[in-house]
Design an enzyme around this catalytic site. Structure first.
Site, PDB file in Angstrom:
ATOM      1  CD  GLU A  75      -2.409   2.449  -3.477  1.00 35.94           C
ATOM      2  OE1 GLU A  75      -3.233   3.330  -3.745  1.00 35.94           O
ATOM      3  OE2 GLU A  75      -1.723   2.466  -2.447  1.00 35.94           O
ATOM      4  CG  ASP A 108      -1.855   1.162   1.273  1.00 38.95           C
ATOM      5  OD1 ASP A 108      -2.704   1.243   0.371  1.00 38.95           O
ATOM      6  OD2 ASP A 108      -1.758   1.988   2.197  1.00 38.95           O
TER       7      ASP A 108
END
Length: 650
Positions: free
Chosen positions: A369, A315
């Site tokens: 990401e 993330d």
């Protein structure tokens, strides 16, 4: 009298590697471990707190008294405190009472604890990750399922809001109850993988799990570590891979967590220009500190090894790599080269990818990401890359949604938002996400991003899905989008499964199921999804009709599919250039009645030996309105006979 006895699990080599930032299995050393000393069973505790004056273990076994069970500091300057307490067992609640250099007493949960309480105290539990796995067949063959040459279609979900009990909508289901519902559903829908939003322990529900305190603990909201392992085991036994969201980018300032763990800025940067995230009000790991690198890479190894995870989606990589992320001039400091790249974070990510791929080979996937154009993210570290297996294709997602929001009559002015992705789609190994971030915070659900009346909205969404599933790259779809959830995602309640009683929603779900199975069955869609041999434009410039035509190609010469998108509400008789020696058949039409479409047949009207679109032949096909059509190339008999004759001559 101190009730702690001397004991250690650390060798000198362990300590050396920890201090060098190259110990990747710290979960076997730090934390609470069942042990035996002098024939007496108990628990060994160890924690890193180099700036503490004193560290003691407090818990329900000593009335949370910080004077009775004081750990011993190691003699080697490692900052490790450790010791053995007899008589303790699984389920014991504990924390560390840490006396800081200023004399303050901090009560901290164990950074390496395997389980945490669900309350304000958030105490750690002496626990275990022992589990008798039954997924040997999957684990031995998963490299085929996780390969870049394999179809990868990911169902992203939040465990707390995918489904809840009808009679208790405010209560979470246990991991095992979720398994009973999720496994058959995912299998029927044809997804190859699931991706769980963070399952690591977190204190604040509205963070959706992205503000982690217990990096080694499966959140006890849904049960025990073994309950989560059961869920993963059941998915594996049904040939469904499991990707976990992993958050090495930041952590909250929760009093029980890592922030100022021993009274100093231990895990985070002291300088707020590097150590504090202005958007999330959280704290950024100090990637230049060796012990922190060991903590994080060990954490990645932990989930891949102990929980049999098939991949980690990392993330907020953009925020990690850019010193100026979400900061104004003067709020950040240039690196030693004068740029804005966080060189320590880049080196950490390179080391992380190198370590996990060395340990697990190509049987696992790491996914970034990342929303900028940071170069070489999915290129090998030895070639100067960052080493990820894949990267989310954020540019494709934003351009595509911006295009589909436009009314059909205006799309000709935005035509190349669809074609632009082909300029860079092979720069990295891309996964195309329609993720949770696109259906929250007032952005509207996917179905309500679409223009027009109800019929047009659903037709547009179906066409969007055809485009997504036929575009090169792996796929990711957030839960609820597969049946056109109308409301934005709400983490406090179940998805609106009742919508499936309506034909428009049931039809959308059927479409996703069929697209998943078609993607998996047709090698042309995935064999070359990450190289230039897999895609060719036939028509990219028909602005007036908003029609796009492209080919997808497998490794065999005659393994070719044609995709046609008609993104206007008009039925068209459309002429397309094709190669000699090819014939075509329609294998998919998003306007079919089973998808609640209008039922216009995608009919091939004729094929002629006349040059068109720089091809020697042409075919004319009836294009349904706001639809995606897929054609398969049929093998020409003369071409096949010619191939047989050549083979016989050889």
């Amino acid at each position: 009298m101190n009730s702690v006895k001397t004991y250690t699990l650390f060798t000198d080599h362990d300590v050396y590697l920890f201090k060098e930032g190259r110990h990747y299995k710290l979960y076997g050393k730090f934390g609470a471990h069942a042990a035996e000393k002098d024939g007496v069973k108990g628990v060994y505790f160890s924690v890193w707190a180099p700036n503490a004056k004193k560290v003691s273990v407090i818990g329900n076994f000593n009335n949370w008294n910080h004077k009775d069970h004081i750990l011993f500091p190691r003699w080697d300057g490692s900052g490790i405190w450790e010791g053995f307490i007899e008589g303790l067992n699984w389920g014991t609640l504990y924390k560390y009472a840490i006396e800081t250099a200023r004399g303050e007493i901090l009560e901290k949960s164990d950074p390496y604890a395997l389980s945490w309480e669900q309350n304000l105290q958030a105490a750690s539990l002496v626990s275990t990750t022992w589990y008798e796995w039954n997924d040997k067949e999957w684990m031995e063959g998963r490299w085929k399922k996780n390969s870049l040459d394999a179809p990868i279609s990911v169902y992203e979900l939040h465990l707390g809001s995918w489904v809840r009990q009808d009679d208790a909508p405010d209560k979470y289901l246990n991991y095992r109850d979720i398994a009973e519902k999720l496994v058959p559903y995912t299998k029927e829908m044809g997804f190859t993988h699931v991706e769980f939003m963070p399952v690591m322990e977190y204190p604040y529900d509205p963070s959706w799990g992205y503000q982690i305190t217990g990096f080694y603990a499966a959140t006890s909201r849904f049960g025990s570590p073994q309950d989560l392992m059961f869920l993963i085991d059941e998915l594996h036994k049904n040939e469904i891979g499991v990707i976990l969201d992993w958050v090495p980018s930041h952590f909250p300032g929760d009093a029980n967590g890592l922030h100022r763990f021993d009274g100093s800025y231990l895990y985070e940067h002291e300088d707020p220009r590097k150590g504090f995230h202005p958007d999330w009000k959280s704290y950024i790991f100090n990637y230049g500190r060796n012990e922190v690198k060991s903590f994080l890479i060990s954490n990645a190894m932990f989930w891949l090894e102990r929980y049999h995870a098939d991949g980690l989606r990392v993330d907020a990589v953009t925020s990690m790599l850019h010193l100026d992320y979400s900061r104004n001039e003067g709020e950040w400091e240039h690196n030693i080269e004068g740029g804005n790249v966080n060189l320590e974070a880049k080196a950490f990510l390179q080391e992380f990818n190198t370590a996990v791929y060395k340990e697990f080979g190509n049987s696992i996937i790491t996914i970034a990401e990342e929303s900028s154009d940071f170069p070489l993210l999915t290129k090998p570290v030895h070639a100067g890359g960052v080493g990820f297996g894949m990267k989310w294709m954020m540019g494709w997602m934003h351009d595509t949604l911006d295009y589909f929001k436009e009314a059909p009559e205006n799309r000709k002015y935005h035509h190349h938002k669809i074609t632009f992705a082909s300029v860079y789609m092979y720069n990295e190994n891309y996964m195309m996400p329609l993720s949770h971030d696109e259906v929250v915070h007032g952005k509207a659900s996917l179905i309500y991003k679409m223009p027009g009346d109800e019929w047009q909205k659903f037709a547009n969404l179906r066409a969007l899905y055809v485009y997504m599933f036929t575009h090169p790259g792996a796929k990711l779809l957030f839960m609820g989008d597969e049946f056109a959830q109308t409301g934005e995602w709400n983490f406090t309640r179940s998805l609106d499964w009742h919508l499936l009683q309506y034909p428009v929603h049931k039809g959308t779900q059927t479409l996703i199921k069929d697209l998943n199975h078609l993607y998996r069955d047709e090698t042309a869609f995935y064999e070359n999804q990450f190289n230039k041999n897999g895609f060719e434009w036939v028509e990219a410039d028909d602005l007036e009709n908003s029609v796009y035509v492209y080919l997808r190609k497998g490794k065999k010469r005659d393994d070719i599919l044609m995709v046609i998108l008609n993104l206007t509400p008009n039925v068209l008789d459309y002429k397309i250039g094709v190669n000699s020696g090819t014939h075509w058949e329609v294998i998919f039409n998003s306007d079919e009645q089973q998808y609640n479409g209008s039922g216009v047949d995608a009919e091939i009207l004729n094929e002629k030996n006349e040059e068109w679109m720089r091809h020697p032949k042409s075919l004319t096909i009836k294009l349904p309105p706001l639809a995606g059509i897929i054609l398969r190339q049929k093998k020409d008999k003369k071409y096949k006979l010619h191939r047989i004759k050549l083979k016989n001559k050889l």
